[in-house]
Scaffold this motif. Structure first.
Motif, mmCIF file in Angstrom:
data_model
loop_
_atom_site.group_PDB
_atom_site.id
_atom_site.type_symbol
_atom_site.label_atom_id
_atom_site.label_comp_id
_atom_site.label_asym_id
_atom_site.label_seq_id
_atom_site.Cartn_x
_atom_site.Cartn_y
_atom_site.Cartn_z
ATOM 1 N N THR A 146 47.508 22.276 97.557
ATOM 2 C CA THR A 146 45.722 23.113 96.957
ATOM 3 C C THR A 146 45.135 22.216 97.392
ATOM 4 O OG1 THR A 146 46.082 20.421 95.466
ATOM 5 C CG2 THR A 146 47.010 23.104 95.017
ATOM 6 N N GLY A 147 42.948 22.410 97.094
ATOM 7 C CA GLY A 147 41.963 22.049 97.439
ATOM 8 C C GLY A 147 42.375 21.985 99.555
ATOM 9 N N ASN B 194 40.701 17.517 87.368
ATOM 10 C CA ASN B 194 40.715 15.878 87.651
ATOM 11 C C ASN B 194 42.129 15.783 87.451
ATOM 12 O OD1 ASN B 194 39.099 16.709 90.168
ATOM 13 N ND2 ASN B 194 37.506 15.266 89.480
ATOM 14 N N THR C 94 37.421 18.718 91.496
ATOM 15 C CA THR C 94 35.929 18.206 91.984
ATOM 16 C C THR C 94 35.630 16.959 92.566
ATOM 17 O OG1 THR C 94 33.914 18.675 90.436
ATOM 18 C CG2 THR C 94 35.673 17.740 89.536
ATOM 19 N N GLY D 99 41.637 19.202 102.682
ATOM 20 C CA GLY D 99 42.609 19.968 103.309
ATOM 21 C C GLY D 99 42.654 20.674 104.015
ATOM 22 N N GLY E 127 39.334 22.702 100.887
ATOM 23 C CA GLY E 127 37.942 21.483 101.201
ATOM 24 C C GLY E 127 37.863 20.706 102.277
ATOM 25 N N HIS F 42 49.021 17.939 96.276
ATOM 26 C CA HIS F 42 47.758 17.964 94.957
ATOM 27 C C HIS F 42 47.024 17.411 96.080
ATOM 28 C CE1 HIS F 42 45.966 19.585 91.464
ATOM 29 N NE2 HIS F 42 45.787 18.154 91.353
ATOM 30 N N SER F 43 45.625 18.373 96.101
ATOM 31 C CA SER F 43 44.519 17.628 96.587
ATOM 32 C C SER F 43 43.452 18.497 96.364
ATOM 33 C CB SER F 43 44.336 17.414 98.216
ATOM 34 O OG SER F 43 44.130 19.109 98.737
ATOM 35 N N ALA F 44 43.006 19.013 95.308
ATOM 36 C CA ALA F 44 42.067 20.040 95.073
ATOM 37 C C ALA F 44 41.107 19.116 93.508
ATOM 38 C CB ALA F 44 42.457 20.930 93.822
#
Length: 193
Positions: free
Chosen positions: A18-19, A129, A115, A25, A22, A111-113
């Motif tokens: 995820t992320g 977050n 805001t 990512g 970005g 999981h790096s997503a």
């Protein structure tokens, strides 16, 4: 010479990220493809600015960041696939057919997503977050090749309450903004896959 433990760990593994679109990512995906022998990388991607998730991933791997990889191992870019979804949605907004792929193929979740806006509304910062971690763990519990720790879902007040500046300040206290507050909460949730 033997392989590094990291390279050995990722060898032939399928990863869900995820992320991935970005800043961090993108670098992560490029590094995994260039430095390890991962089997597949599925990237949670939402439609954005008229582009489908598949178009966004195609654009990602065509970017300059992947130039070196294109020279040394162009076929490796074919291992990156979009999974349509959004960390703000229940179940990450992933369709059943894609969930089935994740449940049966994924070995590793990164999981790096998040805001990273320092002035994000508290309700949105919590959804992304904090609740995003809970949603990831719910999905991980169904993955046949993973171990996941269960966490409780958060009960939140409505956004009309949480986004009120006075209420937000009373919740985040001495923290300078909603970003730092939710990142601290996320670190307390921590999980081991």
């Amino acid at each position: 010479m033997s392989e590094s433990p990291i390279k050995e760990f990722y060898k032939n593994k399928t990863i869900f990220v995820t992320g991935g679109t970005g800043f961090i990512g993108k670098v992560l995906i490029e590094k995994l493809l260039r430095s390890t022998e991962v089997s597949q990388i599925y990237v949670l991607t939402r439609p954005k600015k008229g582009e489908t998730p598949q178009q966004r991933i195609k654009k990602l791997v065509e970017s300059g960041l992947f130039d070196t990889l294109r020279e040394i191992s162009p076929n490796s870019l074919e291992r990156v696939h979009a999974i349509q979804g959004d960390v703000e949605e229940v179940g990450l907004g992933i369709q059943d057919t894609d969930l089935d792929i994740l449940y049966h193929e994924v070995d590793i979740v990164i999981h790096s997503a998040a805001t990273v806006r320092f002035d994000e509304n508290l309700s949105k910062a919590l959804r992304i977050n904090v609740n995003g971690v809970s949603e990831i763990l719910t999905i991980c519990k169904q993955m046949k090749k993973l171990e996941a720790m269960t966490i409780e879902s958060l009960s939140l007040l409505g956004s009309d309450v949480t986004d009120d500046p006075v209420f937000t300040k009373s919740i985040i206290g001495a923290r300078p903004n909603t970003y730092t507050y939710t990142k601290v909460l996320k670190s307390f949730i921590g999980f081991v896959l």
